[in-house]
Design an enzyme around this catalytic site. Structure first.
Site, mmCIF file in Angstrom:
data_model
loop_
_atom_site.group_PDB
_atom_site.id
_atom_site.type_symbol
_atom_site.label_atom_id
_atom_site.label_comp_id
_atom_site.label_asym_id
_atom_site.label_seq_id
_atom_site.Cartn_x
_atom_site.Cartn_y
_atom_site.Cartn_z
ATOM 1 N N GLU A 167 -144.213 -44.019 -41.055
ATOM 2 C CA GLU A 167 -144.602 -42.533 -40.605
ATOM 3 C C GLU A 167 -143.632 -41.912 -39.602
ATOM 4 O OE1 GLU A 167 -148.531 -41.671 -40.415
ATOM 5 O OE2 GLU A 167 -149.005 -42.197 -42.607
ATOM 6 N N GLU A 369 -150.291 -46.537 -47.859
ATOM 7 C CA GLU A 369 -151.748 -46.442 -47.263
ATOM 8 C C GLU A 369 -152.352 -45.448 -48.001
ATOM 9 O OE1 GLU A 369 -151.747 -45.119 -42.984
ATOM 10 O OE2 GLU A 369 -150.137 -46.727 -42.468
HETATM 11 C C1 BG6 Z 1 -151.777 -43.157 -40.854
HETATM 12 C C2 BG6 Z 1 -151.217 -44.151 -39.845
HETATM 13 O O1 BG6 Z 1 -151.225 -41.781 -40.377
HETATM 14 O O2 BG6 Z 1 -153.197 -42.756 -41.030
HETATM 15 C C3 BG6 Z 1 -152.295 -45.263 -39.345
HETATM 16 O O3 BG6 Z 1 -150.237 -45.040 -40.249
HETATM 17 C C4 BG6 Z 1 -153.528 -44.303 -39.036
HETATM 18 O O4 BG6 Z 1 -152.147 -45.687 -38.144
HETATM 19 C C5 BG6 Z 1 -154.280 -43.772 -40.518
HETATM 20 O O5 BG6 Z 1 -154.561 -45.107 -38.583
HETATM 21 C C6 BG6 Z 1 -155.342 -43.139 -40.442
HETATM 22 O O6 BG6 Z 1 -155.596 -42.021 -39.442
HETATM 23 P P1 BG6 Z 1 -156.375 -42.059 -38.351
HETATM 24 O O7 BG6 Z 1 -155.873 -41.234 -37.221
HETATM 25 O O8 BG6 Z 1 -157.769 -41.599 -38.785
HETATM 26 O O9 BG6 Z 1 -156.633 -43.493 -37.701
#
Ligand code: BG6
Length: 467
Positions: A167, A369
């Site tokens: 990202e 993800e």
């Molecule tokens: C993604 C990232 O943007 O979202 C992760 O690559 C992150 O590192 C995940 O943990 C979920 O977002 P958050 O802010 O709820 O942890």
């Protein structure tokens, strides 16, 4: 609902990162990264005052975690990241304890029957480099290149799947534009400088990989990619030209920028031109075009959580004199994950797949993800202590259903990684929102406890049937 089948060679796995899991932040010669420094300087900024220090204690529990991924969840692959601040010392030389840990981890993954995907950078700049200007300074780009070269040379025979960045849109936005992450800068133009320099770093990382491969330092079957959060852009149902222009620029900066770079080795000319017209000048140096041209990858990871909804901006320039290209648009029909404040829109992944198939037909990609973080999840434990997360099953089911449809309609999507398969530390939200199929019980020494969704996920991952 009719059960949906995903292709036989479609892979299922878990995504995680070094800084959010490893812990032992100051052991084994590890240097401070930005998260450690922010935690030290202002722990009040972190939910329940839980800083970066322990992650989810992965360095202690990794063997059990790998077993859980394989046996409880039925996964065959997983991604984590090397922490730059653990692998190298201040002189940019290998730190023996860091080297030893990653060798041990990669070997353990193999022994557990998991193919490991290794990412080199996950928002975790070593603090001493940040103090020299971070991504605003081209010397830090060179330091990244040195780091990438050292990682390829050291682990090239153990790792097949490499990624330069996770990202790359996020640090420009969170640290430099919106100013919500330390060092809290709010300046659109500086954010674009950071974005540009990360693009150069990515391209140099790819070049370093190709050279390491030619020299026999990495495996012949190794591949390199980039992972980004692609947030398909939408506006109002009946948009004005100005609304569509907002979509063009937001899509251009967040999505097309990276898609063009990794497929064509260049940045989208219309975006660069509009930025320049509006006074946002990128720190281009002679010879940069040739560097960017080497940034094309073998495949791409698409992180998908939520769409972007924008409309024409209410002003052209912000308080710092930087251009404004869009305002947020609140869609009245949006379904929200209230814990995270993110819209849940599973069809977005289908729309991304269709755009990729149309505009980048040769690009192979996977969902790198996707996940749902819920606050106060321990309240959903049943009498036996198992979290009853049927909402997570529903979330993953809907996304997999749209992925299956995208593949049917021509998308070149080859796998799915769930984010946070084992609850982990979520930056300054710490352990507020839990994403896992496996709970991490902070009151019981980070004990791992499968949630209701774990058995469902295992069934899907092992059968490829989404029921
Ligand atoms: C993604 C990232 O943007 O979202 C992760 O690559 C992150 O590192 C995940 O943990 C979920 O977002 P958050 O802010 O709820 O942890």
């Amino acid at each position: 609902m009719e059960p949906i089948t995903l292709p036989e060679n479609f892979f299922f796995g878990a995504a995680m990162s070094g800084p959010q899991t490893e812990g032992r932040w100051a052991e084994g010669g590890k240097l401070e990264n930005l998260w450690d420094t922010w935690s030290i300087e202002n722990i009040d900024d972190f939910y329940n005052k839980v800083g970066s220090y322990v992650g989810n204690d992965f360095m202690t529990m990794y063997e059990e975690d790998l077993r859980l991924l394989k046996e409880e969840l039925g996964f065959t692959t997983f991604r984590t990241s090397i922490q730059w601040s653990r692998l190298l010392d201040r002189d940019g030389e290998l730190n023996p304890a860091g080297v030893e840990w990653y060798h041990r981890l990669f070997a353990a993954a193999g022994e557990a029957g998991l193919e490991i995907f290794v990412n080199l950078y996950h928002f975790d700049m070593p603090t001493y480099l940040f103090r020299r200007g971070g991504w605003e300074n081209r010397e830090v780009v060179d330091a990244y290149e040195n780091y990438a070269r050292k990682a390829f040379a050291e682990f090239g025979q153990e790792v097949r799947y490499w990624f330069t960045f996770n990202e790359p849109t996020v640090e420009p936005e969170q640290r430099y534009q919106e100013g919500v992450w330390w060092p809290f800068i709010k300046n659109f133009n500086r954010a674009r400088t950071v974005q540009y320099n990360i693009s150069i770093a990515h391209a140099k990382g790819v070049q370093a990989f190709r050279e390491a491969k030619s020299a026999g330092l990495v495996r012949d079957d190794a591949r390199i990619g980039l992972i980004n959060a692609f947030m398909p852009p939408y506006t109002k149902d009946d948009p004005s030209d100005a609304d569509l222009e907002a979509v063009r620029m937001v899509d251009g900066i967040n999505n097309r920028w990276w898609l063009d770079l990794v497929t064509k080795g260049e940045l989208p000319a219309d975006v660069v031109e509009t930025l320049a017209e509006r006074g946002c000048v990128l720190p281009v140096r002679p010879g940069d075009d040739a560097i960017l041209a080497r940034g094309t990858v073998d495949w791409l990871g698409c992180n998908y959580y939520q769409p972007t909804r924008v409309q024409a901006p209410s002003r052209d320039v912000d308080d710092t004199g930087c251009p404004v290209f869009a305002d947020k648009y609140v869609w009245p029909d949006a379904v929200m994950n209230e814990s995270r404040g993110w819209e849940v829109y599973p069809k977005g992944i289908y729309d991304f797949g269709m755009t990729a198939a149309r505009d980048y037909p040769d690009l192979e990609w996977f969902v790198s993800e996707n996940g749902m973080g819920i606050e106060g999840e321990y309240k959903n434990r049943d009498a036996s202590g198992k979290v009853q997360d049927d909402y997570r099953i529903d979330f993953v089911r809907q996304h997999l259903t749209w992925i299956a449809k995208a593949i049917e309609d021509g998308a070149n999507c080859v796998g799915y990684h769930y984010w946070g398969a084992i609850d982990n530390w979520s930056w300054n939200n710490a352990f507020k929102n839990r994403y896992g199929f496996i709970e991490v019980d902070l009151m019981e020494n980070y004990r791992r406890v499968p949630k209701l969704s774990a058995a469902w996920m295992r069934q899907v991952a092992t059968s490829h049937i989404v029921s």
